[in-house]
Design an enzyme around this catalytic site. Structure first.
Site, short mmCIF file in Angstrom:
data_model
loop_
_atom_site.label_atom_id
_atom_site.label_comp_id
_atom_site.label_asym_id
_atom_site.label_seq_id
_atom_site.Cartn_x
_atom_site.Cartn_y
_atom_site.Cartn_z
CG HIS A 67 -1.73 -1.11 1.51
ND1 HIS A 67 -1.30 -2.27 2.11
CD2 HIS A 67 -3.03 -1.30 1.24
CE1 HIS A 67 -2.30 -3.12 2.20
NE2 HIS A 67 -3.37 -2.56 1.67
CG ASP A 70 1.78 -1.12 3.36
OD1 ASP A 70 1.13 -0.83 4.38
OD2 ASP A 70 1.36 -1.88 2.47
CG MET A 101 -0.85 -5.77 -6.55
SD MET A 101 -0.99 -5.22 -4.82
CE MET A 101 -1.24 -6.77 -3.99
CD GLU A 194 -8.11 -8.26 -1.62
OE1 GLU A 194 -7.14 -7.60 -2.05
OE2 GLU A 194 -8.08 -8.85 -0.54
CE LYS A 196 -12.45 -8.75 5.29
NZ LYS A 196 -11.36 -8.08 6.05
CD GLU A 230 -7.57 -12.09 1.63
OE1 GLU A 230 -7.03 -11.01 1.28
OE2 GLU A 230 -7.94 -12.32 2.79
CG HIS A 233 -11.42 -11.37 1.47
ND1 HIS A 233 -10.91 -10.29 0.79
CD2 HIS A 233 -10.78 -11.39 2.67
CE1 HIS A 233 -10.01 -9.68 1.56
NE2 HIS A 233 -9.92 -10.32 2.70
CG ASP A 258 -4.73 -10.83 -1.92
OD1 ASP A 258 -5.28 -9.89 -1.30
OD2 ASP A 258 -3.75 -10.66 -2.69
CG ASP A 268 -9.76 -11.27 6.31
OD1 ASP A 268 -9.47 -10.24 5.69
OD2 ASP A 268 -9.35 -12.41 6.01
CG ASP A 270 -5.90 -11.84 6.20
OD1 ASP A 270 -5.87 -10.64 6.54
OD2 ASP A 270 -6.66 -12.29 5.32
CG ASP A 300 -3.57 -9.93 1.94
OD1 ASP A 300 -4.61 -9.36 1.62
OD2 ASP A 300 -2.88 -9.58 2.92
C1 DIG Z 1 -6.93 -7.13 2.46
O1 DIG Z 1 -7.25 -8.43 2.11
C2 DIG Z 1 -6.47 -6.35 1.28
C3 DIG Z 1 -5.49 -5.29 1.66
O2 DIG Z 1 -4.49 -5.92 2.41
C4 DIG Z 1 -4.94 -4.87 0.35
O3 DIG Z 1 -5.61 -3.72 -0.06
C5 DIG Z 1 -5.22 -6.00 -0.59
C6 DIG Z 1 -3.98 -6.33 -1.35
O4 DIG Z 1 -3.89 -7.64 -1.70
N1 DIG Z 1 -5.76 -7.07 0.25
MN MN Z 2 -8.03 -10.88 4.19
MN MN Z 3 -6.26 -9.32 0.41
#
Ligand code: DIG
Ligand code: MN
Ligand code: MN
Length: 401
Positions: A67, A70, A101, A194, A196, A230, A233, A258, A268, A270, A300
């Protein structure tokens, strides 16, 4: 006690040791996750982006994503931004890492507490566009060719607060505007949306791969926009992630992915890739590899809150090694004579059913289909041998064949 990291070249190498050719990537925010959660403070010290690049490269990773904030703090001056970017680019060069990315943080700063592109305050929507254009410039400067949009706060808690019709229109206006910004600047960049379903908002707009695919085809430049699905998600929506990925792939819209893991529909998590859903992840990796997907294998995910820095690198290496283990299992599945013979039997015979299927519509085909005679009893009695097929799949996954 100093952190003892065993670089890839010193560790005993085996079939699953990650290499640059695997195209494994991590976000700065993943291994940089300090373990904060809604109920507890950070448990790990901050890792610098340069240190992350070094350690990931030593473990065998290929890329690092980010990001904007970051790397460049929200309050950084232009001069500080340029210095930070210069040092980061030097580290990428020193350790042979790429930035496939980039994305924008449109969710952490309080400004975005009601969303960004769908916020009800036009000043927030305008600022979100400004921040994203600057972050796109940064991503392109670092070599990114994919730009992700995760609309973390694009949703509602109070349903009365936003008109859902207006919200979708505002999302489209933002993505169309930013596509045009990319075109105007001649950037080699594609957008990956992406989805969610919720968290941190009670309900997020465009919550699954299916919703996003439908949305993409309403855009001014749908050819520039794809998906970044992802694992966690789609699992939060209680959906089959492999099927979501397959639909994106089939539509030519799997621009990024992801990878992580999740213990079913809950917050979530992760989690480390492959740490929970072994069978689902086997078929996911089989799909990605069999389909010839050439994009990044991006994790991710983050280490458990219980971990110190060594635990973070154990986590990162585990993501990559487990992906390679599933990849080897998929190779064995595809090479297994008994499995392949059974699949040939299950899917055998004339799949065109005498030329009636697979050639599209014609009045002649429709007439022949309407007149066709079927042995309905035989069709109803057929046994498909899926128990045997699934048992063989399990034996591949468990390593007993
Ligand atoms: C969360 O799953 C999102 C954020 O971390 C980011 O914007 C994106 C990047 O893969 N995944
Ligand atoms: Mn996530
Ligand atoms: Mn993600």
């Amino acid at each position: 006690m100093s952190t003892i990291i065993t670089p890839a070249q010193e560790r005993t190498s085996d079939l699953y040791t990650p290499t640059k050719a695997d195209k494994f990537s991590f976000g700065l925010w993943t291994v940089g996750n300090r373990g904060r959660d809604p109920f507890g403070d950070a448990v790990r010290p901050t890792l610098t982006p340069v240190n992350i690049v070094k350690k990931l490269s030593e473990l065998g990773a290929w890329g690092v994503n980010l990001h904007d904030n970051d790397l460049v703090p929200f309050e950084a001056t232009p001069a500080e931004r340029d210095r930070i970017v210069r040092e980061f680019k030097q580290a990428l060069n020193d350790y042979g890492m790429v930035v496939p990315m980039a994305t924008t943080n449109l969710f952490f700063h309080p400004i975005f507490k009601d969303g960004a592109f769908t916020a009800v305050d036009p000043a927030v929507r305008a600022f979100a566009l400004q921040k994203t254009m600057r972050a796109i410039d940064l991503g392109v400067e670092l070599g990114a060719t994919t730009y992700v949009f995760w609309g973390g706060r694009e949703g509602v808690d109070a349903e009365a607060s936003k008109d859902p019709l207006v919200a979708v229109k505002r999302m489209r206006e933002a993505i169309d505007f930013l596509c045009q910004y990319v075109l105007d600047n001649g950037y080699n960049l594609r957008f990956a949306l992406e989805p969610k379903p919720n968290e941190p908002r009670s309900d997020t707009y465009l919550p699954t791969v299916g919703h996003m695919l439908a949305f993409i085809y309403t855009l001014a430049h749908p050819e520039m926009v794809g998906l970044n699905p992802e694992v966690a998600h789609e699992n939060m929506a209680n959906l089959n992630f492999t099927h979501s990925v397959a639909q994106a792939l089939e539509a030519g819209k799997l621009f990024h992915i992801d990878l992580n893991d999740q213990k079913g529909p809950r917050y979530d998590q992760d989690l480390r890739f492959g740490s929970e859903n072994i069978k689902n992840h086997f078929f996911l990796v089989k799909l990605l590899e069999d389909s010839g997907y050439t994009g990044p294998r991006h994790f991710d995910a983050h280490a458990y809150r219980t971990e110190d820095e060594q635990g973070v690198w154990d986590f990162a290496l585990g993501c990559m090694r487990t992906y390679n283990m599933f990849k080897e299992k998929a190779r064995r599945f595809n090479a297994d004579p008994e499995i392949q013979a059974l699949l040939a039997e299950i899917n055998g015979g004339d799949q065109t059913y005498g030329g009636l299927l697979g050639s599209g519509y014609s009045t002649e085909t429709a007439t022949r289909l309407k007149e066709a005679l079927f042995d309905l009893d035989a069709l109803a009695r057929r046994g498909y041998h899926y128990e045997k097929l699934d048992q063989l799949s399990i034996e591949i996954i468990l390593g007993t064949r």
